[in-house]
Design a protein around this motif. Structure first.
Motif, short mmCIF file in Angstrom:
data_model
loop_
_atom_site.label_atom_id
_atom_site.label_comp_id
_atom_site.label_asym_id
_atom_site.label_seq_id
_atom_site.Cartn_x
_atom_site.Cartn_y
_atom_site.Cartn_z
N VAL A 1 0.84 -1.21 0.00
CA VAL A 1 0.00 0.00 0.00
C VAL A 1 0.87 1.25 0.00
CG1 VAL A 1 -1.73 1.31 1.29
CG2 VAL A 1 -1.91 -1.18 1.15
N ILE A 2 1.90 1.25 0.84
CA ILE A 2 2.80 2.42 0.91
C ILE A 2 3.52 2.62 -0.42
CG2 ILE A 2 4.88 3.31 2.04
CD1 ILE A 2 3.89 1.84 4.58
N SER A 3 3.98 1.53 -1.03
CA SER A 3 4.66 1.63 -2.31
C SER A 3 3.73 2.14 -3.40
CB SER A 3 5.24 0.26 -2.71
OG SER A 3 5.81 0.30 -3.99
N LEU A 4 2.51 1.66 -3.42
CA LEU A 4 1.54 2.12 -4.41
C LEU A 4 1.25 3.61 -4.24
CD1 LEU A 4 -0.90 -0.93 -4.44
CD2 LEU A 4 0.47 -0.12 -6.37
N ASN A 5 1.19 4.05 -2.99
CA ASN A 5 1.01 5.49 -2.75
C ASN A 5 2.15 6.29 -3.38
OD1 ASN A 5 -1.33 5.05 -1.32
ND2 ASN A 5 -0.35 5.13 0.69
N GLU A 6 3.37 5.78 -3.23
CA GLU A 6 4.54 6.48 -3.77
C GLU A 6 4.53 6.47 -5.30
OE1 GLU A 6 7.62 4.24 -1.93
OE2 GLU A 6 7.53 5.35 -0.02
N GLN A 7 3.92 5.44 -5.89
CA GLN A 7 3.88 5.33 -7.35
C GLN A 7 2.74 6.14 -7.98
OE1 GLN A 7 4.40 1.14 -8.82
NE2 GLN A 7 4.60 0.71 -6.63
N GLY A 8 1.86 6.68 -7.18
CA GLY A 8 0.76 7.48 -7.71
C GLY A 8 -0.33 6.64 -8.36
N HIS A 9 -0.87 5.68 -7.61
CA HIS A 9 -1.93 4.82 -8.14
C HIS A 9 -3.25 5.58 -8.23
CE1 HIS A 9 -4.19 4.36 -4.38
NE2 HIS A 9 -3.03 4.36 -3.76
N LYS A 10 -4.22 4.98 -8.89
CA LYS A 10 -5.57 5.56 -8.99
C LYS A 10 -6.61 4.59 -8.42
CE LYS A 10 -4.43 9.42 -11.03
NZ LYS A 10 -2.97 9.26 -10.93
N ILE A 11 -6.20 3.85 -7.40
CA ILE A 11 -7.06 2.82 -6.79
C ILE A 11 -7.99 3.48 -5.77
CG2 ILE A 11 -7.03 0.76 -5.32
CD1 ILE A 11 -4.20 0.22 -6.63
N ASN A 12 -9.27 3.07 -5.78
CA ASN A 12 -10.24 3.56 -4.79
C ASN A 12 -10.40 2.63 -3.60
OD1 ASN A 12 -11.60 4.09 -7.75
ND2 ASN A 12 -11.72 5.89 -6.42
N CYS A 13 -10.06 1.37 -3.81
CA CYS A 13 -10.38 0.37 -2.80
C CYS A 13 -9.36 -0.76 -2.84
CB CYS A 13 -11.80 -0.17 -3.05
SG CYS A 13 -12.28 -1.56 -1.99
N PHE A 14 -8.94 -1.20 -1.67
CA PHE A 14 -8.06 -2.36 -1.56
C PHE A 14 -8.83 -3.52 -0.93
CE2 PHE A 14 -4.78 1.04 -1.47
CZ PHE A 14 -3.98 0.59 -2.52
N GLY A 15 -8.72 -4.69 -1.56
CA GLY A 15 -9.22 -5.93 -0.96
C GLY A 15 -8.02 -6.68 -0.40
N ILE A 16 -7.98 -6.84 0.91
CA ILE A 16 -6.79 -7.38 1.57
C ILE A 16 -7.16 -8.63 2.37
CG2 ILE A 16 -4.90 -6.86 3.17
CD1 ILE A 16 -5.32 -3.89 2.46
N GLY A 17 -6.40 -9.69 2.17
CA GLY A 17 -6.73 -10.95 2.82
C GLY A 17 -5.62 -11.51 3.67
N THR A 18 -4.75 -12.29 3.04
CA THR A 18 -3.77 -13.11 3.75
C THR A 18 -2.96 -12.33 4.78
OG1 THR A 18 -3.57 -14.51 1.79
CG2 THR A 18 -1.85 -14.72 3.47
N HIS A 19 -2.34 -11.25 4.36
CA HIS A 19 -1.43 -10.52 5.25
C HIS A 19 -2.18 -9.84 6.40
CE1 HIS A 19 2.26 -11.02 2.85
NE2 HIS A 19 1.43 -11.01 1.82
N LEU A 20 -3.44 -9.53 6.18
CA LEU A 20 -4.24 -8.90 7.23
C LEU A 20 -4.65 -9.92 8.28
CD1 LEU A 20 -5.98 -6.56 8.40
CD2 LEU A 20 -7.80 -7.31 6.86
#
Length: 548
Positions: A367-386
């Motif tokens: 998530v932090i890396s995607l923020n740094e890359q400038g994503h256009k995502i509205n929603c994350f579906g998170i499973g295993t690591h959570l």
């Protein structure tokens, strides 16, 4: 609804059937027998439940699991089958009267103080203070620990994801299939929601805990269609109730958009197109499609947009897409640009704001890396690591005896971190002038509480030179009485209220304490009186060595 005090305990009685007195370690029962045999049943004991280190290399923890502990206390009773099992399991030397003692045991003599559930907490501050007859409160240890440890760990993990994603990104928990069994799956859904997630894919958790549920379809749904001819339902009622040839409309848009987007029509999967058509017919008001089964850019986006625009012609609004593989930052930018281009070209304003959901084994660092890359995502579906908390699989709460018959106890160790802080204590949170939590202070129960605007000496529990005067702008007493005389002492908050408590409590913590990289440790202290008392007791109990 919140639970009524002295009223109908229906909500509390909805307890997981696995949570019962036998959900414990055998040594708790053998200790209880030794206490009973040693005539210590009337000894009055005080235990503290606390942790020594924040999880996930962070500097805060979210306290969760209190309601389940109260359910456990309310339902605490050894059944006839429990007693029969223990008769067969314990050594023959155990006297029959002990089993009579166990069969009559309830939690009516237990007194429980706790920090409110959903509060941000820190090492060494007891989350619970459990008081009562020594054998009884000893028997509670393992069960209460298992109810608090995992709950607090998942809630903290979820709060960290929320902090990393920011306040405006939707977070969905998708972890049931990867959780540690059904109990872990249900608990993860509940405590991820408390920690800041917006919903879950877990239908049973939705029913039991009133958590919003979300879900669309899997790759299998797309793969079950291989050709266009497999779409057998061609017609769909528009928003006015008139039947329309939906398939022809979607085909028209597919041909139109392939030219506009510069996508080769023949490269788009006809099976995927058929699957999208059928799913849209089934859910015209909530169409959200998984677009990475074959190729996001050459197939998935085109097919989705064609079906979504056909829905628009009939008066419906699609919800968006989910991407489950590939370069999520890049693909989300391509998808967002595509949506905006179609929105501008065909004057459909809402199309540019379609939701983009990303999944694919996402963790906090992703998530932090995607923020740094400038994503256009509205929603994350998170499973295993959570739900499995792969970054740290256990919180490590401990349950330590601190007082017996009004005599404080201290556990000594060569490892300084394992030395306990003796006696019954009160805990206070002192706030700075800017409104942020500044320091937590432990005091002996008979000390006067700190007061706003009045100077108080705060000391490090173990390092003599670390001390500071604090003039708090506000003082918050952390402990509340939750259980006494066999009943709940105050109304319990709803799950939504606990969730809001997490948000409010986190807002009171400085940003540098919550940051992912090199967070600032939060200060936990003891009063000067408690410091002197603890170290005097330490010297009294520490053996004196002899040199030869």
């Amino acid at each position: 609804m919140a639970v009524e005090v002295d009223g109908d305990f229906e909500q509390l009685q909805k307890q997981n059937g696995v949570v019962q007195p036998l959900l414990t370690d055998l040594y708790q029962i053998t200790m209880a027998y030794a206490y009973w045999k040693g005539d210590k049943c009337n000894d009055y004991a005080v235990f503290d439940l606390f942790f020594r280190k924040n999880p996930f290399s962070g500097e805060f923890t979210v306290f969760a699991g209190l309601e389940e502990c109260l359910k456990f206390l309310q339902n605490f009773h050894y059944s006839t089958s429990d007693i029969e099992y223990l008769r067969k399991t314990l050594p023959p030397s155990v006297e029959p009267e002990f089993f009579t003692f166990l069969s009559n045991l309830t939690a009516k003599d237990v007194v429980l103080y706790a920090v409110p559930e959903g509060t941000v907490v820190f090492p060494r501050i007891p989350l619970l203070r459990v008081e009562g007859p020594l054998p009884l409160v000893q028997l509670l240890e393992t069960t209460i620990l298992t109810l608090i440890n995992y709950a607090s760990l998942v809630a903290t993990n979820a709060a960290r994801y929320r902090h990393a994603a920011g306040p405006h990104i939707k977070l969905l928990e998708f972890g049931l299939r990867r959780a540690q069994g059904p109990d872990g799956g249900l608990s993860a859904s509940k405590y991820a929601y408390i920690g800041g997630f917006d919903g879950t894919s877990n239908v049973l958790a939705g029913k039991l805990f009133n958590i919003p549920v979300s879900g669309t379809h899997a790759h299998a749904f797309i793969m079950s269609y291989s050709t266009f001819d497999e779409s057998k339902v061609r017609r769909l009622k528009d928003s006015n109730g008139e039947e329309q040839d939906f398939v022809s409309l979607a085909l028209k848009w597919q041909a139109e958009l392939s030219k506009f987007l510069g996508v080769i029509l023949e490269e788009a999967s006809s099976g995927e197109f058929s699957a999208f058509v059928d799913y849209a017919v089934a859910f015209p008001q909530s169409f959200l499609a998984l677009i990475d089964t074959y190729d996001v850019i050459r197939s998935g986006l085109l097919n989705f947009c064609a079906v979504a625009m056909a829905l628009h012609d009939l008066g419906y609004k699609a919800l968006g897409v989910r991407i489950d593989s590939g370069d999520l930052a890049y693909l989300s930018n391509v998808a967002r640009e595509t949506f905006h281009n179609i929105s501008d070209k065909y004057n459909v304003p809402w199309f540019g704001e379609l939701m983009i959901v990303a999944s694919n084994d996402i963790n906090e660092d992703t998530v932090i890396s995607l923020n740094e890359q400038g994503h256009k995502i509205n929603c994350f579906g998170i499973g295993t690591h959570l739900v499995t908390c792969q970054k740290q699989p256990a919180l490590g709460c401990v349950y330590k005896l601190v007082e017996v018959n009004k005599l404080p106890c201290i556990k000594l160790s060569l490892d300084m971190e394992k030395v306990t802080i003796p006696g019954r204590k009160e805990a206070y949170r002192l706030y700075s002038q800017d409104g942020h939590a500044l320091i937590d202070l432990l005091q002996r129960v008979d000390e006067p509480p700190p007061e706003p605007t009045k100077r108080v000496l705060c000391r490090h529990p173990f390092q003599e030179s670390k001390r500071a005067y604090v003039i708090p702008s506000k003082v918050e007493k952390l402990y509340q009485l939750y259980w006494k005389d066999g009943k709940l002492c105050q109304p319990l908050p709803t799950l939504a209220e606990v969730r809001q408590k997490v948000f409010d409590s986190l807002r009171s913590v400085r940003p540098d304490i919550k940051r992912n990289l090199n967070p600032t440790p939060y200060k936990v202290s003891v009063s000067d009186d408690l410091y002197q008392f603890m170290h005097d007791l330490w010297l009294q109990n520490a053996p004196i060595g002899e040199l030869f």
